[in-house]
Design an enzyme around this catalytic site. Sequence first.
Site, PDB file in Angstrom:
ATOM      1  N   GLU A  33       1.043  -1.217  -0.111  1.00  0.00           N
ATOM      2  CA  GLU A  33      -0.067   0.050   0.030  1.00  0.00           C
ATOM      3  C   GLU A  33       0.817   0.944  -0.126  1.00  0.00           C
ATOM      4  O   GLU A  33       1.804   1.478   0.820  1.00  0.00           O
ATOM      5  CB  GLU A  33      -0.873   0.204   1.235  1.00  0.00           C
ATOM      6  CG  GLU A  33      -1.791   1.134   1.275  1.00  0.00           C
ATOM      7  CD  GLU A  33      -2.902   1.343   2.477  1.00  0.00           C
ATOM      8  OE1 GLU A  33      -2.651   0.374   3.179  1.00  0.00           O
ATOM      9  OE2 GLU A  33      -3.769   2.229   2.523  1.00  0.00           O
ATOM     10  N   ARG A 259       5.441 -12.831   9.709  1.00  0.00           N
ATOM     11  CA  ARG A 259       5.950 -11.338   9.496  1.00  0.00           C
ATOM     12  C   ARG A 259       7.425 -11.404  10.045  1.00  0.00           C
ATOM     13  O   ARG A 259       7.587 -11.994  11.154  1.00  0.00           O
ATOM     14  CB  ARG A 259       5.411 -10.198   9.645  1.00  0.00           C
ATOM     15  CG  ARG A 259       4.746 -10.177  11.059  1.00  0.00           C
ATOM     16  CD  ARG A 259       3.469  -8.787  11.473  1.00  0.00           C
ATOM     17  NE  ARG A 259       4.183  -7.538  11.042  1.00  0.00           N
ATOM     18  CZ  ARG A 259       3.782  -6.728  10.157  1.00  0.00           C
ATOM     19  NH1 ARG A 259       2.629  -7.003   9.365  1.00  0.00           N
ATOM     20  NH2 ARG A 259       4.102  -5.480  10.188  1.00  0.00           N
ATOM     21  N   LYS A 269       4.689   0.769   9.377  1.00  0.00           N
ATOM     22  CA  LYS A 269       4.873   2.135   8.593  1.00  0.00           C
ATOM     23  C   LYS A 269       4.196   3.229   9.428  1.00  0.00           C
ATOM     24  O   LYS A 269       4.768   4.241   9.392  1.00  0.00           O
ATOM     25  CB  LYS A 269       4.120   1.925   7.100  1.00  0.00           C
ATOM     26  CG  LYS A 269       4.957   1.421   6.168  1.00  0.00           C
ATOM     27  CD  LYS A 269       4.029   1.516   4.676  1.00  0.00           C
ATOM     28  CE  LYS A 269       3.300   0.068   4.755  1.00  0.00           C
ATOM     29  NZ  LYS A 269       2.337  -0.220   3.543  1.00  0.00           N
TER      30      LYS A 269
HETATM   31  P1  ATP Z   1       2.723  -1.864   8.021  1.00  0.00           P
HETATM   32  O1  ATP Z   1       2.282  -2.797   9.093  1.00  0.00           O
HETATM   33  O2  ATP Z   1       4.223  -1.772   8.129  1.00  0.00           O
HETATM   34  O3  ATP Z   1       1.856  -0.824   7.754  1.00  0.00           O
HETATM   35  P2  ATP Z   1       1.504  -3.230   5.742  1.00  0.00           P
HETATM   36  O4  ATP Z   1       1.469  -4.918   6.342  1.00  0.00           O
HETATM   37  O5  ATP Z   1       0.351  -2.656   5.967  1.00  0.00           O
HETATM   38  O6  ATP Z   1       2.785  -2.843   6.857  1.00  0.00           O
HETATM   39  P3  ATP Z   1       1.497  -3.413   3.021  1.00  0.00           P
HETATM   40  O7  ATP Z   1       2.297  -2.286   2.273  1.00  0.00           O
HETATM   41  O8  ATP Z   1       0.363  -3.766   3.184  1.00  0.00           O
HETATM   42  O9  ATP Z   1       1.994  -3.025   4.714  1.00  0.00           O
HETATM   43  O10 ATP Z   1       2.699  -4.703   2.695  1.00  0.00           O
HETATM   44  C1  ATP Z   1       2.843  -5.082   1.459  1.00  0.00           C
HETATM   45  C2  ATP Z   1       3.391  -6.516   1.701  1.00  0.00           C
HETATM   46  O11 ATP Z   1       4.333  -6.784   2.599  1.00  0.00           O
HETATM   47  C3  ATP Z   1       2.024  -7.551   2.471  1.00  0.00           C
HETATM   48  O12 ATP Z   1       1.894  -8.560   1.666  1.00  0.00           O
HETATM   49  C4  ATP Z   1       2.574  -7.460   3.760  1.00  0.00           C
HETATM   50  O13 ATP Z   1       2.026  -8.698   4.301  1.00  0.00           O
HETATM   51  C5  ATP Z   1       4.132  -7.444   3.426  1.00  0.00           C
HETATM   52  N1  ATP Z   1       4.788  -7.281   4.863  1.00  0.00           N
HETATM   53  C6  ATP Z   1       4.564  -6.217   5.628  1.00  0.00           C
HETATM   54  N2  ATP Z   1       5.291  -6.160   6.881  1.00  0.00           N
HETATM   55  C7  ATP Z   1       5.899  -7.405   6.807  1.00  0.00           C
HETATM   56  C8  ATP Z   1       6.853  -7.754   7.610  1.00  0.00           C
HETATM   57  N3  ATP Z   1       7.151  -7.163   8.750  1.00  0.00           N
HETATM   58  N4  ATP Z   1       7.388  -8.855   7.381  1.00  0.00           N
HETATM   59  C9  ATP Z   1       6.902  -9.736   6.305  1.00  0.00           C
HETATM   60  N5  ATP Z   1       6.222  -9.302   5.179  1.00  0.00           N
HETATM   61  C10 ATP Z   1       5.580  -7.941   5.616  1.00  0.00           C
HETATM   62 MG    MG Z   2      -1.469  -3.748   4.165  1.00  0.00          MG
HETATM   63 MG    MG Z   3      -0.396  -1.265   7.154  1.00  0.00          MG
END
Ligand code: ATP
Ligand code: MG
Ligand code: MG
Length: 551
Positions: A33, A259, A269
């Site tokens: 995102e 994760r 983020k």
């Molecule tokens: P955040 O919690 O930091 O906002 P998010 O999961 O909302 O992260 P996205 O932009 O939706 O961020 O993530 C893109 C991809 O990266 C998704 O498939 C998510 O599952 C993966 N991802 C995000 N954080 C991690 C992590 N700490 N370890 C492994 N994969 C991750």
């Molecule tokens: Mg997400």
């Molecule tokens: Mg998020």
Amino acid sequence: DSSKPTNFIHQIIEEDLKNGVNDGKVVTRFPPEPNGYLHIGHAKSICLNFGTALKYGGQCNLRFDDTNPEKESQEYIDSIVSDVRWLGFEWSGDIRYTSDYFDTLHEWALHLINEGKAYVDSLSAHEMREYRGTLTEPGKNSPYRDRSVEENLDLFEKMRAGAFDEGDCVLRAKIDMAAANINLRDPVIYRIRKAHHHQSGDKWCIYPSYDFAHGQSDALEGVTHSICTLEFEDHRPLYDWFVENLPVPAKPRQYEFARLNLNYTVTSKRKLKLLVDEQKVNGWNDPRMPTISGLRRRGYTPASIRNFCDMIGVTRSNGIVDMGMLEAAVREDLDANAPRAMCVLDPIKLTITNMPEGELAWFELPAHPKDEAMGIRKVPFTRNLLIEREDFAEVPPKKWKRLAPGEAVRLRGAYVIRCEEVVLDETGEVVELKASFDPQTHGANPTDYKPNGVIHWVSADNAVPCEVRAYERLFTEPNPDGDKERDFHEFINPESLVVYPRAHAEIGLKHAAVESRYQFERQGYFCVDPDTTENRMVFNRTVGLRDSWAK
Ligand code: ATP
Ligand code: MG
Ligand code: MG
């Protein structure tokens, strides 16, 4: 052995390939995102998704999951594109956006309404939460749940046309308010957001939810294995419900992995954005940040991050990885590949009394002790030198391996010198050392005495004045996020940046390009920071040495 499955996802894929599932195709996607910069956790997902496609000759798409226009921006898109490329991966075809599918998703929402499987709900957000129930109690049906198809079509069209305000109503899938899995209790699939969208402009004022968009986008792109983190495990039944109940062109499947959590930092983020917005750090690419761009600026190589992701593996159990592992990964890469140099961080003047003013002797040192192919570097030895202040002690402790009054040390790659005089200022601070060099000791040990050790040095007249930024961990606590009572801000390390404004690097580094990396002997690994100007070089310390020699 690259022919063996290396993790459970690969096992699943190999089983699928064996059974001819998906006609033998492997299509993955990385779906960020664009609401912030990527961090080290995303690197794990990038390596897994792109790496899996590479391993099985498949394809991996880069898709921006852009259903929350208020939080997203082109700046974030650009940074993500550049970070994925920098890590060494290339996506299949064009960059994709969930917003590319807004027309189709809207049609599919109408499809559900027509099938009696979606309804416009006019409960307030607060009421909706109350009706939702809890883990132990079933939810209750909304009084609007039985609106007719015609009424729903009419209301949904009014939502789309902008006739309602944000929060007045939402479109919900009609599934089961008593489902044990709360995600199936009539989830919201469209909500009103009167926001300009970075891709679709002002075309829409209703936006699909993550759950309504994700699996359908996977299906539209022919994604076979939709790999996400474990917190989406409970969403999988909903993912499958949409795939089953819509005329999608393919049936992707979702798989979850744990994760990455790293100690001494935060990988969210939202929290990283707070650090940026509150100016606790200097932007998303501050070298203390666990963002890809921060790690890059810190001196991490793409290979070191990919190796780290390999080392930690892919499993279904959550844990916390030690920051030391990430540091070890970059240290290993730089130990093998970074040329050596000398840099005095906190200098003290050392005058070589038996070296005439204006005279200059060039010494040749290997650029890398274990890699002859990297060539040699030349360092000038002159009357006026600089050494590290902490390499001198007026009153040395026992077993002192460095310089002290009357004692001898070797200057790395040059001569053995002996300190003959200590010059103090009015306050008693040491401002200069006077020493003589032993001309017999270039490349040879003295026969009648033993120097204390080896120290680094530069010529004061032929060095590159520079600023060196030494970073410590951003948090003082291993798990800054772990204490429910206390906010992660409380654990920010006030000394996470130590600046050496008067550092001097050996002359050969004068034109070193931004991002070039060195081992500063006895100090650690450093890289040229983009703040460097023609008049002033800036180096960042990437990581210290595991073992400092001769200290
Ligand atoms: P955040 O919690 O930091 O906002 P998010 O999961 O909302 O992260 P996205 O932009 O939706 O961020 O993530 C893109 C991809 O990266 C998704 O498939 C998510 O599952 C993966 N991802 C995000 N954080 C991690 C992590 N700490 N370890 C492994 N994969 C991750
Ligand atoms: Mg997400
Ligand atoms: Mg998020």
